[in-house]
Design an enzyme around this catalytic site. Structure first.
Site, PDB file in Angstrom:
ATOM      1  N   ASP A 140     -12.296   4.985  -3.868  1.00 36.20           N
ATOM      2  CA  ASP A 140     -12.821   3.661  -4.207  1.00 36.20           C
ATOM      3  C   ASP A 140     -13.703   3.677  -5.453  1.00 36.20           C
ATOM      4  O   ASP A 140     -14.172   2.609  -5.881  1.00 36.20           O
ATOM      5  CB  ASP A 140     -13.613   3.092  -3.024  1.00 36.20           C
ATOM      6  N   ILE A 183      -3.808   0.396  -3.249  1.00 33.95           N
ATOM      7  CA  ILE A 183      -4.278  -0.980  -3.461  1.00 33.95           C
ATOM      8  C   ILE A 183      -5.749  -0.987  -3.090  1.00 33.95           C
ATOM      9  O   ILE A 183      -6.108  -0.796  -1.929  1.00 33.95           O
ATOM     10  CB  ILE A 183      -3.553  -2.015  -2.584  1.00 33.95           C
ATOM     11  N   ASP A 184      -6.585  -1.169  -4.068  1.00 34.59           N
ATOM     12  CA  ASP A 184      -8.010  -1.282  -3.806  1.00 34.59           C
ATOM     13  C   ASP A 184      -8.343  -2.767  -3.807  1.00 34.59           C
ATOM     14  O   ASP A 184      -8.017  -3.480  -4.764  1.00 34.59           O
ATOM     15  CB  ASP A 184      -8.790  -0.555  -4.917  1.00 34.59           C
ATOM     16  N   GLU A 202      -5.399   7.225  -0.056  1.00 32.84           N
ATOM     17  CA  GLU A 202      -5.882   6.508   1.128  1.00 32.84           C
ATOM     18  C   GLU A 202      -4.879   6.506   2.285  1.00 32.84           C
ATOM     19  O   GLU A 202      -5.274   6.604   3.440  1.00 32.84           O
ATOM     20  CB  GLU A 202      -6.215   5.055   0.744  1.00 32.84           C
ATOM     21  N   ASP A 257       0.833  -1.218   0.000  1.00 34.73           N
ATOM     22  CA  ASP A 257       0.000   0.000   0.000  1.00 34.73           C
ATOM     23  C   ASP A 257       0.861   1.259   0.000  1.00 34.73           C
ATOM     24  O   ASP A 257       0.688   2.161  -0.830  1.00 34.73           O
ATOM     25  CB  ASP A 257      -0.875   0.066   1.262  1.00 34.73           C
ATOM     26  N   THR A 285      -7.845  -4.807  -0.656  1.00 39.27           N
ATOM     27  CA  THR A 285      -6.795  -5.378   0.188  1.00 39.27           C
ATOM     28  C   THR A 285      -7.031  -6.864   0.472  1.00 39.27           C
ATOM     29  O   THR A 285      -6.101  -7.666   0.429  1.00 39.27           O
ATOM     30  CB  THR A 285      -6.774  -4.608   1.530  1.00 39.27           C
ATOM     31  N   ASP A 329      -6.266   5.205  -4.888  1.00 39.34           N
ATOM     32  CA  ASP A 329      -6.283   4.066  -3.972  1.00 39.34           C
ATOM     33  C   ASP A 329      -5.090   3.198  -4.388  1.00 39.34           C
ATOM     34  O   ASP A 329      -5.107   2.562  -5.447  1.00 39.34           O
ATOM     35  CB  ASP A 329      -7.594   3.289  -4.098  1.00 39.34           C
TER      36      ASP A 329
HETATM   37  N1  LIG Z   1     -16.733  -2.526   5.618  1.00 38.87           N
HETATM   38  C1  LIG Z   1     -16.565  -2.166   4.360  1.00 38.87           C
HETATM   39  N2  LIG Z   1     -17.630  -1.946   3.564  1.00 38.87           N
HETATM   40  C2  LIG Z   1     -17.457  -1.595   2.291  1.00 38.87           C
HETATM   41  N3  LIG Z   1     -16.238  -1.414   1.704  1.00 38.87           N
HETATM   42  C3  LIG Z   1     -15.150  -1.585   2.444  1.00 38.87           C
HETATM   43  C4  LIG Z   1     -15.254  -1.976   3.804  1.00 38.87           C
HETATM   44  N4  LIG Z   1     -14.009  -2.088   4.300  1.00 38.87           N
HETATM   45  C5  LIG Z   1     -13.151  -1.771   3.306  1.00 38.87           C
HETATM   46  N5  LIG Z   1     -13.828  -1.481   2.187  1.00 38.87           N
HETATM   47  C6  LIG Z   1     -13.297  -1.054   0.904  1.00 38.87           C
HETATM   48  O1  LIG Z   1     -14.065  -1.610  -0.128  1.00 38.87           O
HETATM   49  C7  LIG Z   1     -13.238  -1.754  -1.275  1.00 38.87           C
HETATM   50  C8  LIG Z   1     -13.179  -3.116  -1.821  1.00 38.87           C
HETATM   51  O2  LIG Z   1     -14.397  -3.600  -1.811  1.00 38.87           O
HETATM   52  P1  LIG Z   1     -14.781  -4.749  -2.759  1.00 38.87           P
HETATM   53  O3  LIG Z   1     -13.576  -5.536  -3.042  1.00 38.87           O
HETATM   54  O4  LIG Z   1     -15.765  -5.407  -1.914  1.00 38.87           O
HETATM   55  O5  LIG Z   1     -15.342  -4.039  -3.960  1.00 38.87           O
HETATM   56  C9  LIG Z   1     -11.915  -1.375  -0.872  1.00 38.87           C
HETATM   57  O6  LIG Z   1     -11.758  -0.051  -1.219  1.00 38.87           O
HETATM   58  C10 LIG Z   1     -11.914  -1.561   0.592  1.00 38.87           C
HETATM   59  O7  LIG Z   1     -10.884  -0.803   1.072  1.00 38.87           O
HETATM   60  P2  LIG Z   1      -9.315  -1.092   0.694  1.00 38.87           P
HETATM   61  O8  LIG Z   1      -8.957  -0.133  -0.395  1.00 38.87           O
HETATM   62  O9  LIG Z   1      -8.640  -0.767   1.945  1.00 38.87           O
HETATM   63  O10 LIG Z   1      -9.187  -2.520   0.262  1.00 38.87           O
HETATM   64 MG   LIG Z   2     -10.239   0.841  -1.734  1.00 37.30          MG
HETATM   65 MG   LIG Z   3      -6.773   0.658  -0.506  1.00 35.00          MG
HETATM   66 MG   LIG Z   4      -7.372   0.116   3.041  1.00 34.03          MG
END
Ligand SMILES: Nc1ncnc2c1ncn2[C@@H]1O[C@H](COP(=O)(O)O)[C@@H](O)[C@H]1OP(=O)(O)O
Ligand SMILES: [Mg+2]
Ligand SMILES: [Mg+2]
Ligand SMILES: [Mg+2]
Length: 406
Positions: free
Chosen positions: A341, A188-189, A121, A96, A191, A186
């Site tokens: 996101d 890493i989208d 982020e 990240d 995670t 983002d």
């Molecule tokens: N509780 C949550 N509800 C919805 N989205 C979330 C939650 N926690 C993290 N995310 C974020 O949702 C995105 C991925 O969702 P999905 O894969 O379901 O589409 C990511 O951006 C993730 O953050 P991150 O960027 O930290 O991974």
């Molecule tokens: Mg994300």
């Molecule tokens: Mg991310």
């Molecule tokens: Mg994150």
């Protein structure tokens, strides 16, 4: 892109300024009219041509591809390691931060002539704490190694120090908002997908006066060919993977292989009109989206295919080339969606002919800072399916509310 400032008078309504034949750009220029809050009688006409945002797009593609290369390296090591448990969050942290630093450094160095604002982020607060020295060294080495693989050495005078690294990460602390230009990242989208070895994306977009004008999605594990009908949609199989999606406003969406210089292809969302033939995407993680609500909506529409569950904004990329027709995202109550996101994914889908709205049918408003103010969720479909989808969403939500009030 060319901008001119015009004074609006009663005798010369706005649309007269929209006559742009004297600009020698594309035959179908798009004119965006930006009214200044401080002086509403002044407008800026922005003429967007197929050449618009060319420099920014080149920089964004380079930045996202390089960051994706860093992530791939970390994910490979993570998956190959016998020692590292998958629940250990440190590799993802390294990736990240490293990805954010790479994007920030590349953009800043490629776009030297402009003031640089990045809404991202991550921030460096944890890395500045006692006990983080080793982690910081690891990330700095990873970023230096990644930058050295590209011909960026001449732009970047010397090897980055840990202080340079912290500064690069903290370039991303802008708040965004309705005025000026803001990059949105983002690093890493997805995670959870990254940790599982599944889908994730490096998602980078550009806002201008609160509107998305450019988006790049690097999806290292997404197959180059359609994932429609695949048994295992989420994981990277033996197929060739790694897609780079990109779009600028008014110019359509393109996809090319992430790791080669092959020609990009223009992509379009699915043209399915009959919802029975549509398939829908949703989060892999049940904690990120209400799967029950999605299946109620799908039932109302008559969708026959089971949901396609994949992580990250790779969903937007796959939708933009028609692998599926609908995306349903309904976070649990209390979760606030962040702009990073959705910024890149939204333009990648809309430029491919799709529509992205909240559950009430309103376009997403990226001008409010880091968060999106939403009615309930986010839905995506083509123009033909959207009215039916909106009705199914409304009915399902009403039913759910009625059931929970009993
Ligand atoms: N509780 C949550 N509800 C919805 N989205 C979330 C939650 N926690 C993290 N995310 C974020 O949702 C995105 C991925 O969702 P999905 O894969 O379901 O589409 C990511 O951006 C993730 O953050 P991150 O960027 O930290 O991974
Ligand atoms: Mg994300
Ligand atoms: Mg991310
Ligand atoms: Mg994150």
């Amino acid at each position: 892109m060319s901008s001119i400032n015009c004074f609006r008078t009663a005798k010369a309504p706005l649309h007269t300024f929209a006559s742009v034949s004297r600009f020698r750009y594309s035959p179908n220029p798009i004119v965006s009219v930006l009214r200044r809050k401080s002086s509403p009688s002044f407008v800026t006409l922005r003429v967007v041509s197929s050449m618009a945002y060319e420099k920014e797009l080149d920089a964004a593609k380079k930045a996202a591809s390089l960051a994706a290369r860093l992530c791939q390296k970390v994910q490979k090591a993570l998956l190959q390691s016998d020692v590292q448990s998958k629940s250990d969050k440190s590799p993802v942290t390294v990736a990240d931060y490293g990805s954010q630093a790479v994007v920030s450094l590349v953009l800043e160095r490629e776009l030297t002539s402009e003031p640089f604002s990045l809404v991202a982020e991550e921030d460096s607060a944890d890395l500045r704490k006692d006990g983080s020295e080793d982690l910081l060294q690891r990330i700095t080495k990873l970023v230096n190694d990644t930058l050295a693989t590209e011909d960026l050495t001449k732009a970047i005078d010397s090897t980055l120090t840990t202080d340079d690294l912290l500064r690069a990460i903290d370039c991303g602390t802008s708040e965004g908002g309705p005025n000026g230009r803001h990059w949105v990242l983002d690093p890493i989208d997805g995670t959870k997908g990254f940790l599982r070895g599944d889908q994730y994306a490096v998602a980078l977009g550009l806002l201008e006066e609160g509107k998305v004008v450019l988006g790049v999605l690097a999806c290292p594990n997404l197959p180059l060919t359609s994932i429609a009908g695949n048994k295992n949609k989420n994981s990277s199989s033996s197929e060739e993977t790694g897609c780079l999606f990109y779009a600028t406003i008014g110019s359509g969406t393109y996809m090319q292989p992430l790791d080669s210089k092959s020609e990009p292809v223009k992509v379009h969302v699915s043209s399915v009109e009959n919802p029975e033939e549509a398939s829908f995407f949703e989060s892999f993680e049940g904690a990120h989206s209400l799967h029950d609500l999605s299946s109620s909506i799908a039932n109302k529409l008559g969708v026959k295919a089971p949901p396609v569950r994949i992580d990250s904004q790779a969903k937007y990329g796959a939708l933009s080339r028609g692998d599926g027709a609908i995306y349903l995202r309904f976070p649990h109550k209390g979760y606030r969606e962040k702009i990073w996101d959705h910024v890149a994914g939204a333009i990648v889908v809309t430029e491919a002919g799709g529509i992205v709205t909240d559950a009430g049918g309103k376009p997403l408003d990226f001008s409010k800072g880091k968060y999106l103010d939403l009615d309930t969720g986010i839905i995506v479909a083509n123009e033909k399916l959207m009215p039916l989808l909106l009705k199914a969403v409304r009915d399902s939500i009403a039913e759910q509310e009625k059931a929970s009030s009993l």
